[in-house]
Design a protein around this motif. Structure first.
Motif, PDB file in Angstrom:
ATOM      1  N   MET A   1      18.618  39.328  86.869  1.00 55.33           N
ATOM      2  CA  MET A   1      17.482  39.638  87.696  1.00 55.33           C
ATOM      3  C   MET A   1      17.056  41.073  87.440  1.00 55.33           C
ATOM      4  SD  MET A   1      17.163  37.837  91.053  1.00 55.33           S
ATOM      5  CE  MET A   1      18.186  36.739  91.925  1.00 55.33           C
ATOM      6  N   LYS A   2      15.742  41.273  87.452  1.00 53.26           N
ATOM      7  CA  LYS A   2      15.187  42.598  87.272  1.00 53.26           C
ATOM      8  C   LYS A   2      14.243  42.888  88.426  1.00 53.26           C
ATOM      9  CE  LYS A   2      15.506  42.711  82.282  1.00 53.26           C
ATOM     10  NZ  LYS A   2      14.817  43.004  81.029  1.00 53.26           N
ATOM     11  N   ASN A   3      14.224  44.149  88.846  1.00 53.56           N
ATOM     12  CA  ASN A   3      13.353  44.571  89.938  1.00 53.56           C
ATOM     13  C   ASN A   3      12.199  45.381  89.370  1.00 53.56           C
ATOM     14  OD1 ASN A   3      14.962  43.454  91.983  1.00 53.56           O
ATOM     15  ND2 ASN A   3      16.328  45.211  91.893  1.00 53.56           N
ATOM     16  N   TYR A   4      10.993  45.108  89.870  1.00 52.21           N
ATOM     17  CA  TYR A   4       9.799  45.818  89.442  1.00 52.21           C
ATOM     18  C   TYR A   4       9.008  46.213  90.681  1.00 52.21           C
ATOM     19  CZ  TYR A   4      10.739  43.817  84.865  1.00 52.21           C
ATOM     20  OH  TYR A   4      11.338  43.467  83.681  1.00 52.21           O
ATOM     21  N   THR A   5       8.256  47.288  90.553  1.00 50.13           N
ATOM     22  CA  THR A   5       7.299  47.665  91.575  1.00 50.13           C
ATOM     23  C   THR A   5       5.923  47.444  90.978  1.00 50.13           C
ATOM     24  OG1 THR A   5       8.793  49.329  92.468  1.00 50.13           O
ATOM     25  CG2 THR A   5       6.466  49.524  93.046  1.00 50.13           C
ATOM     26  N   ILE A   6       5.122  46.632  91.650  1.00 44.87           N
ATOM     27  CA  ILE A   6       3.789  46.293  91.166  1.00 44.87           C
ATOM     28  C   ILE A   6       2.781  46.801  92.186  1.00 44.87           C
ATOM     29  CG2 ILE A   6       2.229  44.411  90.556  1.00 44.87           C
ATOM     30  CD1 ILE A   6       4.722  42.781  89.806  1.00 44.87           C
ATOM     31  N   THR A   7       1.751  47.496  91.716  1.00 44.92           N
ATOM     32  CA  THR A   7       0.715  48.008  92.596  1.00 44.92           C
ATOM     33  C   THR A   7      -0.551  47.182  92.396  1.00 44.92           C
ATOM     34  OG1 THR A   7       1.653  50.216  92.409  1.00 44.92           O
ATOM     35  CG2 THR A   7      -0.602  50.047  93.256  1.00 44.92           C
ATOM     36  N   VAL A   8      -1.054  46.608  93.498  1.00 47.00           N
ATOM     37  CA  VAL A   8      -2.268  45.811  93.477  1.00 47.00           C
ATOM     38  C   VAL A   8      -3.221  46.407  94.504  1.00 47.00           C
ATOM     39  CG1 VAL A   8      -3.254  43.516  93.838  1.00 47.00           C
ATOM     40  CG2 VAL A   8      -0.976  43.739  92.846  1.00 47.00           C
ATOM     41  N   ASN A   9      -4.389  46.834  94.055  1.00 44.81           N
ATOM     42  CA  ASN A   9      -5.396  47.436  94.940  1.00 44.81           C
ATOM     43  C   ASN A   9      -4.806  48.562  95.786  1.00 44.81           C
ATOM     44  OD1 ASN A   9      -7.349  45.685  94.000  1.00 44.81           O
ATOM     45  ND2 ASN A   9      -6.957  44.168  95.600  1.00 44.81           N
ATOM     46  N   GLY A  10      -3.938  49.370  95.202  1.00 42.53           N
ATOM     47  CA  GLY A  10      -3.370  50.507  95.905  1.00 42.53           C
ATOM     48  C   GLY A  10      -2.165  50.205  96.771  1.00 42.53           C
ATOM     49  N   THR A  11      -1.757  48.934  96.875  1.00 38.91           N
ATOM     50  CA  THR A  11      -0.601  48.556  97.672  1.00 38.91           C
ATOM     51  C   THR A  11       0.560  48.243  96.739  1.00 38.91           C
ATOM     52  OG1 THR A  11      -2.053  47.624  99.365  1.00 38.91           O
ATOM     53  CG2 THR A  11       0.252  46.963  99.427  1.00 38.91           C
ATOM     54  N   ALA A  12       1.700  48.882  96.962  1.00 36.62           N
ATOM     55  CA  ALA A  12       2.879  48.684  96.116  1.00 36.62           C
ATOM     56  C   ALA A  12       3.709  47.518  96.649  1.00 36.62           C
ATOM     57  CB  ALA A  12       3.727  49.945  96.075  1.00 36.62           C
ATOM     58  N   TYR A  13       4.151  46.651  95.739  1.00 36.40           N
ATOM     59  CA  TYR A  13       5.003  45.514  96.079  1.00 36.40           C
ATOM     60  C   TYR A  13       6.265  45.587  95.230  1.00 36.40           C
ATOM     61  CZ  TYR A  13       0.744  43.556  98.110  1.00 36.40           C
ATOM     62  OH  TYR A  13      -0.386  43.360  98.844  1.00 36.40           O
ATOM     63  N   ASP A  14       7.427  45.395  95.858  1.00 36.56           N
ATOM     64  CA  ASP A  14       8.682  45.301  95.127  1.00 36.56           C
ATOM     65  C   ASP A  14       8.897  43.834  94.786  1.00 36.56           C
ATOM     66  OD1 ASP A  14      10.173  47.768  97.244  1.00 36.56           O
ATOM     67  OD2 ASP A  14       9.315  48.026  95.253  1.00 36.56           O
ATOM     68  N   VAL A  15       9.131  43.547  93.491  1.00 37.52           N
ATOM     69  CA  VAL A  15       9.250  42.171  93.015  1.00 37.52           C
ATOM     70  C   VAL A  15      10.557  42.023  92.262  1.00 37.52           C
ATOM     71  CG1 VAL A  15       8.175  40.398  91.576  1.00 37.52           C
ATOM     72  CG2 VAL A  15       6.745  42.016  92.802  1.00 37.52           C
ATOM     73  N   THR A  16      11.267  40.932  92.502  1.00 33.55           N
ATOM     74  CA  THR A  16      12.473  40.605  91.752  1.00 33.55           C
ATOM     75  C   THR A  16      12.152  39.424  90.857  1.00 33.55           C
ATOM     76  OG1 THR A  16      13.850  41.346  93.580  1.00 33.55           O
ATOM     77  CG2 THR A  16      14.892  39.945  91.936  1.00 33.55           C
ATOM     78  N   VAL A  17      12.456  39.566  89.550  1.00 32.10           N
ATOM     79  CA  VAL A  17      12.161  38.526  88.573  1.00 32.10           C
ATOM     80  C   VAL A  17      13.482  38.036  87.995  1.00 32.10           C
ATOM     81  CG1 VAL A  17      10.984  37.984  86.410  1.00 32.10           C
ATOM     82  CG2 VAL A  17       9.946  39.578  88.029  1.00 32.10           C
ATOM     83  N   GLU A  18      13.652  36.733  87.996  1.00 33.71           N
ATOM     84  CA  GLU A  18      14.848  36.131  87.410  1.00 33.71           C
ATOM     85  C   GLU A  18      14.474  35.536  86.065  1.00 33.71           C
ATOM     86  OE1 GLU A  18      18.143  32.659  88.364  1.00 33.71           O
ATOM     87  OE2 GLU A  18      16.742  33.280  89.895  1.00 33.71           O
ATOM     88  N   GLU A  19      15.190  35.934  85.019  1.00 29.34           N
ATOM     89  CA  GLU A  19      14.937  35.406  83.689  1.00 29.34           C
ATOM     90  C   GLU A  19      15.826  34.186  83.479  1.00 29.34           C
ATOM     91  OE1 GLU A  19      14.217  38.363  80.474  1.00 29.34           O
ATOM     92  OE2 GLU A  19      15.079  39.729  81.953  1.00 29.34           O
ATOM     93  N   THR A  20      15.187  33.066  83.093  1.00 28.01           N
ATOM     94  CA  THR A  20      15.951  31.845  82.857  1.00 28.01           C
ATOM     95  C   THR A  20      16.268  31.665  81.387  1.00 28.01           C
ATOM     96  OG1 THR A  20      13.935  30.533  82.644  1.00 28.01           O
ATOM     97  CG2 THR A  20      14.918  30.706  84.855  1.00 28.01           C
ATOM     98  N   GLY A  21      15.517  32.306  80.506  1.00 23.82           N
ATOM     99  CA  GLY A  21      15.768  32.198  79.074  1.00 23.82           C
ATOM    100  C   GLY A  21      15.229  30.911  78.470  1.00 23.82           C
ATOM    101  N   ALA A  22      14.601  30.034  79.253  1.00 27.14           N
ATOM    102  CA  ALA A  22      14.109  28.756  78.764  1.00 27.14           C
ATOM    103  C   ALA A  22      12.711  28.873  78.149  1.00 27.14           C
ATOM    104  CB  ALA A  22      14.079  27.733  79.891  1.00 27.14           C
ATOM    105  N   SER A  23      11.995  29.934  78.459  1.00 29.29           N
ATOM    106  CA  SER A  23      10.616  30.055  78.010  1.00 29.29           C
ATOM    107  C   SER A  23      10.448  31.276  77.116  1.00 29.29           C
ATOM    108  CB  SER A  23       9.698  30.180  79.228  1.00 29.29           C
ATOM    109  OG  SER A  23       8.398  30.465  78.816  1.00 29.29           O
ATOM    110  N   ALA A  24       9.647  31.132  76.083  1.00 35.41           N
ATOM    111  CA  ALA A  24       9.376  32.255  75.190  1.00 35.41           C
ATOM    112  C   ALA A  24       8.430  33.251  75.857  1.00 35.41           C
ATOM    113  CB  ALA A  24       8.768  31.762  73.881  1.00 35.41           C
TER     114      ALA A  24
END
Length: 124
Positions: A1-24
């Motif tokens: 799992m990796k954590n990212y901070t994404i800003t959309v329209n000036g609002t920051a969101y903390d996002v956790t992404v799980e890599e499954t390795g099944a998709s290129a």
């Protein structure tokens, strides 16, 4: 799992992404998220710089969004006066002055997302 901070329209969101390795295409998502992550540290620097303006902190009681700022820098407040109102779960929750004082800084803006415990304002 990796954590990212994404800003959309000036609002920051903390996002956790799980890599499954099944998709290129899975590695492409972190590359796209890298650009907003670079912009996200600007918000904490602003809060850290202004959070020291006053010795008494008014912190968010719950995670939510800043709904209304009722006082401005320099205003005198009494214990219990509402300084900032946050919206959480469709409820408006006033963040009040813990004691009498003067507003030293407002560390948020209307529409900002805030975490529980985040400094919203300070008093002297």
């Amino acid at each position: 799992m990796k954590n990212y901070t994404i800003t959309v329209n000036g609002t920051a969101y903390d996002v956790t992404v799980e890599e499954t390795g099944a998709s290129a295409s899975a590695p492409a998502a972190p590359k796209a998220a890298a650009a907003p992550k670079a912009a996200a540290p600007a918000a904490p620097k602003k809060a850290a710089a202004s959070a020291g303006a006053g010795s008494i902190q008014i912190k968010a009681g719950a995670a939510g969004k800043v709904f209304k700022i009722e006082k401005k820098v320099g205003d005198a407040v009494k214990k219990g006066d509402s300084v900032v109102v946050i919206e959480a779960m469709k409820m408006e929750i006033p963040m009040v002055a813990p004691q009498d004082g003067t507003v030293a800084s407002i560390d948020c803006a209307v529409g900002d997302a805030c975490e529980s415990g985040a400094v919203l304002a300070t008093l002297n």
